[in-house]
Design an enzyme around this catalytic site. Structure first.
Site, PDB file in Angstrom:
ATOM      1  N   HIS A  97       9.300  31.990  23.466  1.00  0.00           N
ATOM      2  CA  HIS A  97      10.027  32.894  24.358  1.00  0.00           C
ATOM      3  C   HIS A  97      11.357  32.332  24.812  1.00  0.00           C
ATOM      4  CE1 HIS A  97       6.160  34.966  24.575  1.00  0.00           C
ATOM      5  NE2 HIS A  97       6.878  36.015  24.898  1.00  0.00           N
ATOM      6  N   GLY A  98      11.528  31.046  24.783  1.00  0.00           N
ATOM      7  CA  GLY A  98      12.808  30.505  25.221  1.00  0.00           C
ATOM      8  C   GLY A  98      12.825  29.000  25.138  1.00  0.00           C
TER       9      GLY A  98
END
Lengths: 471, 344
Positions: free
Chosen positions: A326-327
């Site tokens: 996600h990041g």
């Protein structure tokens, strides 16, 4: 290009007109869709189409080699090539700065005075999505689960199909490529339901996520102050609503647009905030990612085939990497870790306590699950651990003197919308929009449709980017 | 599912509802306006890349934006100036970019609104950052954003209900702003007085102040309250880093044939009083011109520029702005800074 933009409206009208005009045969319609998809992507940053092309060519070539090659060692090498290219791009563009930053920190910790300029790498929109999609194609061929696409055009369109290119759903080859083999044309009902879904998706994004939830979430998570209990909860609940409306909104738009073309994409969200337990949550939230992680990470890591300890390790690793997907930040890793811990605890509890779920305890358990999930969103939204700590301690009422920054109406708005969201999910958890729409009187459906459209127009979205584009 | 029927009901109801909303807003005095957003600014900034030495570029904050009327300028000087002044910004980052990243070698008129101009050269400063965001959009805006802008212009020009503004005025009629105006109790009230839109902009970024700002004192007072609030909370003005930067930029710009003049537009009432107290002309404006060896036009020095009353203490009412512009052009022509390109 964003779905919630005027240029996309023009783009979609042109694509639909070309698709349904008696100008092209099916092959040329697919070429038109492919060109439209590159245009859709290139209007953001044209040079980055090159990455899509490389990914397409590499996986197309690998897929064809894998199906013909019998030598297991060579097959592995071909698979490795695909993995290296795809994960290499993902690693460089998404994690380059993160890795460098951590390397510098590590060097400094061990006493080496090393400094490096950040590389300021542009993150190509949707790279995490199309990389996972193409990888699933190659891995499935390697495992001889599917056959390669019939033509390069079918495969290129599978990688680039504009409705789901930049934020999913991450569609498996067997579910999408085969749909390109035969001419597709939506029925009137399919087309209109696609349009209804597009309206619903835009309503979720433009009205609920951007106009109603985003400002409260931003105010709380951008604040440098220690906040009051109610403000911290309002900010977190607002983000919890915002990210659902934003991402489910995108998926609903994608599914709707594809349906308008006669293409069926799988559901990506199934009312996740009414989940009873965390494994249920991951069957309902970003379904295409969680099933990808299950099939291509958790199961290859051993899954539940090698004893309980190994299963927990596989589960934790899957969730940690899922968090990192996600990041590029440690806060996302913690978010993944929390979900991993929740899942492990749930499995431990389930093996010792047997609960028969009924309507009463079901809603209590769903509320408990939702509350626990809100704590994880703190790490997902916070840009630093300091912010996360401030918000968490306030949510736990450890800062009774915290500052109030959210107005009375905004508090009411967030709590009311959260309650509506939760109960909507609860009542919809075993059904689908299509089923409910089918049972709704024609006039009422028309009124709801009009209300959503009018509110989208009045909201006048400023073309805010979808949150998941950055992943 | 009879979706066809539902669709037509939705279509009919949407047209009725939006038609009523448009009618309601127009009856409340709203008009269709273009958003003076970063996309429009970036479009205007493109003109600098192609501008010749005869062109004129106007930089500054809202005072230049309101007080210089580009059509009047064109009528008097024969050439339409490129309006790049932006509300709530310091012109310095834009001038810096013109010097560093363009070949433009014409005349640049730079407005000095003391409270915004004499601030640190840093993105941490609100006024600098606002200008930097616009420059960033010019350099980094995508083709999709460009297309959105192009498609949105005819719609913004046609419908009053599409008046959501990048500035987030308190009287914008987008859903988010309307909801933000609802207050329950006293919890976490914003200390900033409500700030209402008092002008519209056209495609040349020429500003027209709403008539009610001149005629409705109560309305004008709401804006005055905002200036006073901002003035009271402003950090102390500084001049040294600003002088230093302009001393670096101006010689480089002049070396390639460019010319720079500074302009101090009128302010009146409490706002002018506050400015004179906090940022005295002698210590700042005069000192800046002296140390940068620059030419400047201060409204106080010219009778013809010092005859106006700003309805909200900071900007000229448009009919006055036209006179101000015409007089300023005349003075600049007399000084040889401008020639009428049409008559010459």
């Amino acid at each position: 290009m964003l779905f919630n933009s005027l240029s996309f409206v023009v783009f979609l009208i042109i694509v639909m007109a070309l698709y349904y005009a008696p100008l092209f045969n099916w092959k040329n319609k697919k070429r038109m869709l492919l060109l439209a998809s590159y245009t859709f992507y290139g209007l953001w940053n044209p040079p980055l189409i090159l990455l899509l092309w490389i990914s397409t060519v590499v996986d197309w070539t690998t897929g064809n080699k894998l199906v013909k090659e019998e030598n297991q060692r060579k097959r592995k090498m071909w698979l490795l090539l695909s993995m290296v290219v795809n994960l290499g791009f993902l690693g460089f563009f998404k994690y380059g700065d993160f890795l460098l930053e951590n390397f510098v920190s590590l060097m400094n910790v061990v006493g080496v005075d090393f400094q490096a300029q950040p590389m300021d790498i542009i993150l190509p929109m949707g790279i995490s999505f199309y990389t996972f999609q193409t990888m699933s194609y190659t891995i499935d061929i390697y495992k001889r689960k599917i056959q390669p696409a019939n033509t390069f055009l079918d495969f290129a369109l599978y990688v680039t199909f504009f409705p789901q290119l930049v934020a999913g759903p991450i569609v498996r080859a067997k579910d999408l490529i085969t749909q390109f083999y035969e001419p597709k044309r939506a029925t009137v009902n399919q087309f209109l339901f696609g349009l209804f879904s597009l309206t619903l998706g835009l309503f979720l994004k433009v009205v609920l996520a951007d106009a109603l939830m985003a400002s409260t979430s931003d105010a709380v998570y951008d604040s440098k102050d220690i906040l009051h209990f109610w403000d911290a909860w309002a900010g977190t609940l607002a983000f919890s609503g915002q990210i659902f409306f934003d991402f489910a909104g995108y998926s609903t738009c994608a599914i709707g647009i594809a349906l308008m073309l006669g293409i069926v994409l799988p559901d990506n969200f199934m009312y996740p905030y009414a989940s009873i337990g965390f494994s249920d949550f991951w069957k309902r939230w970003h379904i295409s990612l969680s099933s990808w992680l299950r099939d291509y990470l958790y199961i290859p890591l051993g899954g539940n085939r090698h004893g309980i300890t190994r299963m927990y390790v596989a589960l934790m690793l899957t969730m940690l990497l899922g968090g990192l997907w996600h990041g590029a930040a440690w806060t996302f890793v913690v978010w993944g870790a929390l979900h991993g811990i929740y899942l492990v605890i749930e499995k431990l509890l389930k093996s010792s306590i047997k609960i028969k779920i009924n309507a009463f305890n079901g809603i209590i358990l769903a509320l408990l699950t939702y509350t626990c999930i809100n704590f994880t969103w703190v790490f997902f939204r916070a840009r630093s651990f300091e912010t996360a700590q401030n918000v968490l301690t306030s949510m736990l009422y450890l800062n009774p003197e915290g500052k109030a920054i959210i107005g009375g109406f905004d508090l009411l708005k967030v709590f009311a919308l959260t309650a509506i969201l939760f109960f909507c999910h609860w009542f919809m958890r075993n059904t689908k929009v299509e089923t409910v729409a089918g049972k709704t009187p024609t006039w009422l459906l028309g009124v709801v449709w009009a209300a959503m459209f009018v509110l989208i127009c009045i909201a006048q979205g400023t073309g805010e980017q979808f949150i998941y584009f950055q992943f | 599912m009879k979706l066809k029927k539902s669709f037509f009901i939705a279509l009919l109801l949407s047209v009725i509802a939006l038609g009523y909303w448009e009618y309601h807003l127009r009856s409340q005095g709203y008009i269709a306006v273009i958003d003076d957003n970063k996309a429009l600014w970036a479009e205007t900034y493109k003109k600098v890349q192609k501008a010749s030495s005869e062109d004129v570029v106007l930089l500054g904050s809202s005072r230049v934006h309101f007080d210089i009327q580009v059509d009047t300028w064109e009528k008097k000087a024969g050439i339409k100036p490129i309006m790049l002044a932006s509300d709530g910004t310091t012109p310095t980052p834009v001038f810096k970019d013109i010097v560093n990243n363009t070949d433009y070698n014409g005349l640049v008129v730079i407005g000095i609104a003391p409270g915004l101009f004499f601030t640190p050269n840093s993105r941490d400063v609100f006024f600098w950052n606002r200008a930097a965001v616009r420059l960033e959009h010019y350099y980094e805006g995508t083709y999709a954003q460009y297309l959105n802008h192009k498609v949105s212009i005819p719609l913004e020009n046609s419908f009053a209900f599409l008046n959501g503004n990048e500035e987030d005025w308190n009287d914008d009629v987008d859903l988010k702003t309307m909801l933000e105006q609802i207050r329950i109790g006293e919890r976490a009230q914003s200390p900033i007085p409500p700030f209402y839109n008092f002008a519209k902009v056209d495609l040349d970024r020429n500003v027209t102040m709403f008539e009610k700002t001149e005629t409705d004192t109560a309305f004008a007072n709401t804006i005055i309250k905002v200036w006073h609030f901002l003035g009271k909370g402003a950090p102390p003005a500084i001049k040294e880093p600003v002088i230093e930067l302009y001393n670096e930029l101006i010689p480089r710009f002049e070396a390639r044939g460019g010319r720079v003049v500074f302009l101090r537009n009128p302010s009146t009432g409490g706002t002018r009083f506050g400015e004179n107290m906090a940022i005295p002309r002698k210590d700042f404006y005069d000192e800046f011109l002296k140390q940068t060896n620059s030419k400047g036009y201060h409204f106080e020095d010219y009778e013809q520029l010092n005859q106006f009353d700003c309805p909200e203490e900071s900007h000229l009412y448009t009919p006055d702005a036209r006179i101000f512009t015409a007089e300023l052009v005349k003075i600049m022509m007399n000084d040889g800074l401008l020639i009428n390109t049409k008559t010459n």
